[in-house]
Design an enzyme around this catalytic site. Structure first.
Site, PDB file in Angstrom:
ATOM      1  CB  ALA A 237      -0.944  -0.012   1.201  1.00  0.00           C
ATOM      2  CG  HIS A 238      -1.202   4.995   0.567  1.00  0.00           C
ATOM      3  ND1 HIS A 238      -2.227   5.870   0.366  1.00  0.00           N
ATOM      4  CD2 HIS A 238      -1.453   4.410   1.754  1.00  0.00           C
ATOM      5  CE1 HIS A 238      -3.054   5.827   1.385  1.00  0.00           C
ATOM      6  NE2 HIS A 238      -2.599   4.949   2.245  1.00  0.00           N
ATOM      7  CG  ASN A 239       2.798   7.312   1.992  1.00  0.00           C
ATOM      8  OD1 ASN A 239       1.602   7.516   1.762  1.00  0.00           O
ATOM      9  ND2 ASN A 239       3.756   8.130   1.586  1.00  0.00           N
TER      10      ASN A 239
END
Length: 355
Positions: A237-239
């Site tokens: 997922a993001h980051n």
């Protein structure tokens, strides 16, 4: 292509038991090997096949050299030696440099003349493709993306805008790098999309498996360190940040902003909650759920192993009764004069935080 055992021993730092002039041209298993093949023994489960193998040479540890019926290439890490020999005997076919006539390449893209751009590839504005890179059939490389030297996109890989790939990376079919992360803000019973304005930065020597997805960052970038190995069908997922030389098996899901250290090994179907940290040198076994940060190197497990259905159902029912049983035990202790003076509800088993 074939090599003598003497050539292999010198090239890969092995001791040799046997004829240095014997030639081999392929690798295979202990059971199926013939005189033209190299095989290896690293897992004790396969020791029973060693005495009957017909291989031209077996790669083994020093303690097993005398047990080989024929030639042996002897070294401390047979599996790693096998990997290097297999790459030598079975090289990936070289791609012809140039751009296929069916590819669509923006005029502003910088394509190194030694790179190979395959059929039906789309390369958008501002893309940079480094020396000897291979962009396989059907790949889409969106604006501003940078691809390092000797990196290979096998087929149907999508790199969204402004993604950065290092050198010598390998991306298998269907990988998607840099799609939007799952960023949504609740507002009066509805969801507002949060723009994902970061990107994805991938280091050198990274492998990304088929249909694996790595989301772009919400504000800062998602970062994959050097030498990371990702299996098929992983969701990152993001980051998320993954440290160098970590290996992650198939069907793992890593939630947003999790940080995973260097040299970790994450087993298949593990779930990692968001906004936590896993330190360096951690092993998480398959189907575990990581719900809290791990700050000490070591092995971690959760989940239940398979059992006969009837017994599993009984144990599952008892698991749901554990809280009541713990309270009963505490009351019995209080009745027997074993009270600690604490509230009997205060520190029941299971109230401890995650590791």
């Amino acid at each position: 292509m074939s090599f003598t055992l003497g050539e292999l021993a010198v090239r890969f730092g092995c001791s040799l038991k046997g004829d240095p002039d014997a030639r081999v041209s392929r690798v295979t298993t202990l059971e199926d090997a013939g005189p033209d093949a190299v095989t290896f023994l690293a897992n004790p489960k396969y020791r029973r096949y060693l005495s009957q193998t017909r291989a031209g040479a077996v790669i083994v540890e020093p303690r097993l050299a005398d047990a080989c019926p024929g030639a042996a290439l002897i070294g401390p890490n047979p599996y790693a030696t096998y990997a290097r020999i297999a790459a030598l005997l079975h090289p990936v076919p070289a791609a012809d440099p140039g751009v296929h006539p069916s590819a669509v390449v923006d005029a502003s893209a910088q394509i190194d003349p030694t790179a190979a751009i395959g059929p039906r590839v789309v390369i958008e504005a501002g893309v940079v493709v480094g020396p000897r890179a291979v962009i396989g059939p059907g790949c889409v490389v969106m604006r501003g993306t940078r691809i390092g030297a000797d990196t290979r996109l096998v087929a149907n890989v999508t790199l969204c805008h402004d993604v950065s790939l290092g050198e010598r990376c390998l991306l298998h079919p269907g990988a998607v790098i840099g799609a939007d992360g799952f960023g949504l803000a609740p507002d009066r019973g509805e969801w507002l999309k949060v723009p994902q304005i970061g990107s994805v930065r991938i280091g050198n020597d990274v492998e990304v498996g088929a249909s694996t997805t790595i989301d772009r960052g919400a504000i800062e970038d998602t970062v994959i360190g050097d030498g990371v190995k990702l299996d098929n069908q992983i969701q990152i997922a993001h980051n998320v940040r993954i440290g160098a030389h970590t290996a992650i098996a198939g069907c793992v899901g890593i939630s947003g902003s999790a940080v995973i250290g260097q040299r970790c090994m994450i087993g298949g179907m593990v779930g990692v909650a968001g906004h936590l940290t896993i330190c360096d040198d951690v092993v998480v076994t398959g189907k575990s759920f990581v719900s809290g940060s791990i700050r000490k190197p070591g092995y971690y497990s959760s989940g239940l192993p398979i059992d006969e259905t009837a017994r599993f159902r009984k144990n599952a029912a008892r698991f749901n009764q554990l809280d009541d049983m713990a309270r009963q035990v505490r009351r019995l202790r209080r009745g027997a004069g074993e009270s600690t003076g604490k509230d009997e509800e205060a520190d029941l088993p299971g109230d401890e935080p995650s590791p």
